[in-house]
Scaffold this active site. Structure first.
Site, PDB file in Angstrom:
ATOM      1  CB  CYS A 123     -10.125 -52.238 -21.889  1.00 42.20           C
ATOM      2  SG  CYS A 123      -8.495 -51.625 -22.324  1.00 42.20           S
ATOM      3  CG  ASP A 124     -14.027 -51.503 -22.721  1.00 42.62           C
ATOM      4  OD1 ASP A 124     -13.742 -51.563 -21.507  1.00 42.62           O
ATOM      5  OD2 ASP A 124     -13.954 -50.460 -23.392  1.00 42.62           O
ATOM      6  CB  CYS A 148      -9.317 -50.726 -25.230  1.00 39.14           C
ATOM      7  SG  CYS A 148      -8.264 -51.899 -24.371  1.00 39.14           S
TER       8      CYS A 148
HETATM    9  C1  LIG Z   1     -12.061 -45.779 -23.116  1.00 35.21           C
HETATM   10  C2  LIG Z   1     -10.832 -46.509 -22.606  1.00 35.21           C
HETATM   11  C3  LIG Z   1     -10.977 -47.564 -21.744  1.00 35.21           C
HETATM   12  C4  LIG Z   1      -9.879 -48.241 -21.261  1.00 35.21           C
HETATM   13  N1  LIG Z   1     -10.058 -49.270 -20.392  1.00 35.21           N
HETATM   14  C5  LIG Z   1      -8.987 -49.895 -19.862  1.00 35.21           C
HETATM   15  C6  LIG Z   1      -9.155 -50.952 -18.925  1.00 35.21           C
HETATM   16  O1  LIG Z   1     -10.274 -51.336 -18.579  1.00 35.21           O
HETATM   17  N2  LIG Z   1      -8.042 -51.536 -18.434  1.00 35.21           N
HETATM   18  C7  LIG Z   1      -6.769 -51.154 -18.809  1.00 35.21           C
HETATM   19  O2  LIG Z   1      -5.792 -51.703 -18.293  1.00 35.21           O
HETATM   20  N3  LIG Z   1      -6.591 -50.166 -19.718  1.00 35.21           N
HETATM   21  C8  LIG Z   1      -7.662 -49.534 -20.247  1.00 35.21           C
HETATM   22  N4  LIG Z   1      -7.477 -48.554 -21.178  1.00 35.21           N
HETATM   23  C9  LIG Z   1      -6.111 -48.212 -21.592  1.00 35.21           C
HETATM   24  C10 LIG Z   1      -5.442 -47.348 -20.499  1.00 35.21           C
HETATM   25  O3  LIG Z   1      -6.307 -46.306 -20.150  1.00 35.21           O
HETATM   26  C11 LIG Z   1      -4.115 -46.811 -20.993  1.00 35.21           C
HETATM   27  O4  LIG Z   1      -3.280 -47.873 -21.404  1.00 35.21           O
HETATM   28  C12 LIG Z   1      -3.415 -46.043 -19.881  1.00 35.21           C
HETATM   29  O5  LIG Z   1      -4.242 -45.012 -19.392  1.00 35.21           O
HETATM   30  C13 LIG Z   1      -2.089 -45.451 -20.358  1.00 35.21           C
HETATM   31  O6  LIG Z   1      -1.563 -44.736 -19.297  1.00 35.21           O
HETATM   32  P1  LIG Z   1      -0.508 -43.557 -19.516  1.00 35.21           P
HETATM   33  O7  LIG Z   1      -0.264 -43.000 -18.154  1.00 35.21           O
HETATM   34  O8  LIG Z   1       0.641 -44.047 -20.298  1.00 35.21           O
HETATM   35  O9  LIG Z   1      -1.226 -42.485 -20.454  1.00 35.21           O
HETATM   36  P2  LIG Z   1      -2.651 -41.779 -20.402  1.00 35.21           P
HETATM   37  O10 LIG Z   1      -3.614 -42.453 -19.531  1.00 35.21           O
HETATM   38  O11 LIG Z   1      -2.992 -41.562 -21.837  1.00 35.21           O
HETATM   39  O12 LIG Z   1      -2.316 -40.377 -19.732  1.00 35.21           O
HETATM   40  C14 LIG Z   1      -1.564 -39.417 -20.410  1.00 35.21           C
HETATM   41  C15 LIG Z   1      -1.523 -38.161 -19.559  1.00 35.21           C
HETATM   42  O13 LIG Z   1      -0.650 -37.223 -20.190  1.00 35.21           O
HETATM   43  C16 LIG Z   1      -1.234 -35.953 -20.116  1.00 35.21           C
HETATM   44  N5  LIG Z   1      -0.646 -35.087 -21.141  1.00 35.21           N
HETATM   45  C17 LIG Z   1      -0.753 -35.201 -22.500  1.00 35.21           C
HETATM   46  N6  LIG Z   1      -0.115 -34.168 -23.078  1.00 35.21           N
HETATM   47  C18 LIG Z   1       0.410 -33.411 -22.068  1.00 35.21           C
HETATM   48  C19 LIG Z   1       1.147 -32.190 -22.011  1.00 35.21           C
HETATM   49  N7  LIG Z   1       1.494 -31.522 -23.118  1.00 35.21           N
HETATM   50  N8  LIG Z   1       1.501 -31.693 -20.795  1.00 35.21           N
HETATM   51  C20 LIG Z   1       1.164 -32.359 -19.661  1.00 35.21           C
HETATM   52  N9  LIG Z   1       0.461 -33.515 -19.653  1.00 35.21           N
HETATM   53  C21 LIG Z   1       0.082 -34.015 -20.845  1.00 35.21           C
HETATM   54  C22 LIG Z   1      -2.729 -36.202 -20.245  1.00 35.21           C
HETATM   55  O14 LIG Z   1      -3.475 -35.119 -19.712  1.00 35.21           O
HETATM   56  C23 LIG Z   1      -2.863 -37.462 -19.384  1.00 35.21           C
HETATM   57  O15 LIG Z   1      -3.014 -37.104 -18.045  1.00 35.21           O
HETATM   58  C24 LIG Z   1      -8.575 -47.860 -21.679  1.00 35.21           C
HETATM   59  C25 LIG Z   1      -8.419 -46.791 -22.569  1.00 35.21           C
HETATM   60  C26 LIG Z   1      -9.522 -46.114 -23.029  1.00 35.21           C
HETATM   61  C27 LIG Z   1      -9.358 -44.965 -23.990  1.00 35.21           C
END
Ligand SMILES: Cc1cc2nc3c(=O)[nH]c(=O)nc-3n(C[C@H](O)[C@H](O)[C@H](O)COP(=O)(O)OP(=O)(O)OC[C@H]3O[C@@H](n4cnc5c(N)ncnc54)[C@H](O)[C@@H]3O)c2cc1C
Length: 326
Positions: free
Chosen positions: A151-152, A148
């Site tokens: 992000c980084d 990302c």
């Molecule tokens: C390495 C990295 C660094 C990042 N750094 C930043 C940053 O500095 N700043 C920023 O704003 N964003 C950052 N991001 C992006 C950010 O992490 C995501 O946009 C954000 O986490 C999305 O949130 P979400 O809750 O939609 O999904 P996610 O964080 O993807 O969470 C999804 C959840 O769903 C769960 N899940 C999946 N399938 C199932 C299932 N079948 N049953 C139950 N649960 C399930 C998973 O276990 C997880 O807990 C980064 C991403 C990555 C990969």
């Protein structure tokens, strides 16, 4: 898969519990939704999935989540949000949803251990960045390997960087990274890009970007951080070594929507389709975060969508209750 009735396919489980709302996923979207629904006195269950805390658990410093002027570690941020949700009596269960039935009410959700019933669901299962599949990629995750640029990028001031990919995202990331980096080398496995023409023109015109065609990454190495990336030409097999400060992998994301096939409408790349902000194709099932949003993909936007979905659930259940009692 066809939209068939899977109710009879769900094996009978001994344990069965009913909640007002079940939230699938414990990233910023799911846990923020839980804060709102639990504070609104709805019995709330969060099923955390195979990555409790979501994608931010795989990173170190988060500098762009509001409220932390000197940055916060990703896992610490997610633990704080989880504790905040639990403070209002949301139940967070470390389990994985394996099957859902949204065709009958109450909705049913099967996990690896239990079957739950609920009147409303928030799907917040996120999306996973596609990986190269190298062991060294895991070793250096958050230590120079990133998925990302937004992000980084600011952590890589004056570094030589590699971006892997050939689509719009890869070019957008490469162009964005030139604000910070000394040089960006775009490594692509083919001899032409898939990205839109306008982005290609911008990238070709950018003096800080150069291209390595027909090449794949075979190794990443360093000490505490990435210092070296090895590439291989897919035609000649020739290997090359590049001294770099980081590598951004921009080969796409896979939304975690497999278990909703045949239950919820999706677009052609398997993201959930939403209308009216958080409503899915099934009344009573809402979506929040990266599982439907492939435009912004940020923790703060995911948290915002979680808040929106929770407010919609509260209204939905109030109206449902009113209709059933009048
Ligand atoms: C390495 C990295 C660094 C990042 N750094 C930043 C940053 O500095 N700043 C920023 O704003 N964003 C950052 N991001 C992006 C950010 O992490 C995501 O946009 C954000 O986490 C999305 O949130 P979400 O809750 O939609 O999904 P996610 O964080 O993807 O969470 C999804 C959840 O769903 C769960 N899940 C999946 N399938 C199932 C299932 N079948 N049953 C139950 N649960 C399930 C998973 O276990 C997880 O807990 C980064 C991403 C990555 C990969």
């Amino acid at each position: 898969m066809m939209a068939t009735d899977i109710k009879s396919d769900i094996p009978k489980q001994e344990k069965k519990r009913k909640y007002d709302v079940v939230i699938l996923g414990s990233g910023p979207a799911g846990l923020t939704a839980a804060i709102y629904t639990a504070r609104a006195k709805l019995q709330t269950l969060v099923i955390s999935g195979n990555l409790p805390g979501g994608q931010l658990m795989t990173t170190s410093d988060v500098e762009n989540f509001p409220g932390f002027p000197t940055s916060i570690l990703g896992p610490e941020l997610m633990m704080n949000i989880r504790q905040q949700a639990e403070r209002f009596e949301a139940v967070v269960l470390d389990d994985i949803a394996t099957q859902v039935d949204f065709k009958h009410e109450p909705f049913r959700i099967l996990t690896t251990s239990t079957e739950f019933e609920t009147d409303a669901v928030i799907v917040a299962t996120g999306a996973s960045p596609r990986k190269l599949g190298l062991k060294s990629e895991e070793t250096f995750g958050g230590k120079g390997v990133s998925y990302c640029a937004t992000c980084d990028g600011p952590f890589f001031k004056d570094k030589d960087l590699i971006v892997v990919g050939g689509g719009d995202s890869a070019l957008e990331e490469a162009i964005f990274l030139t604000k910070f980096a000394k040089n960006v080398k775009l490594v692509h496995r083919r001899d032409k890009l898939r990205a839109s023409r306008i982005l290609q023109e911008r990238a070709f015109d950018n003096p800080k970007i150069d291209f390595l065609w027909n090449s794949v990454i075979t190794d990443i190495s360093g000490d505490k951080k990435v210092h070296v990336v090895i590439t291989q030409d897919v035609e000649s097999n020739e290997t090359r070594k590049f001294d770099v400060g980081g590598i951004f992998i921009a080969i796409g994301h896979d939304p975690n929507t497999q278990i909703f096939k045949g239950q919820l409408d999706m677009d052609d790349i398997n993201y959930l389709k939403v209308r009216n902000h958080t409503y899915t194709s099934v009344e009573g099932v809402f979506a929040a975060g990266d599982v439907h949003d492939h435009r912004y993909r940020q923790a703060v936007t995911a948290a915002g969508f979680g808040c929106m979905a929770a407010i919609d659930v509260v209204k939905y259940l109030e109206e449902k209750h009113y209709k059933s009692t009048n």
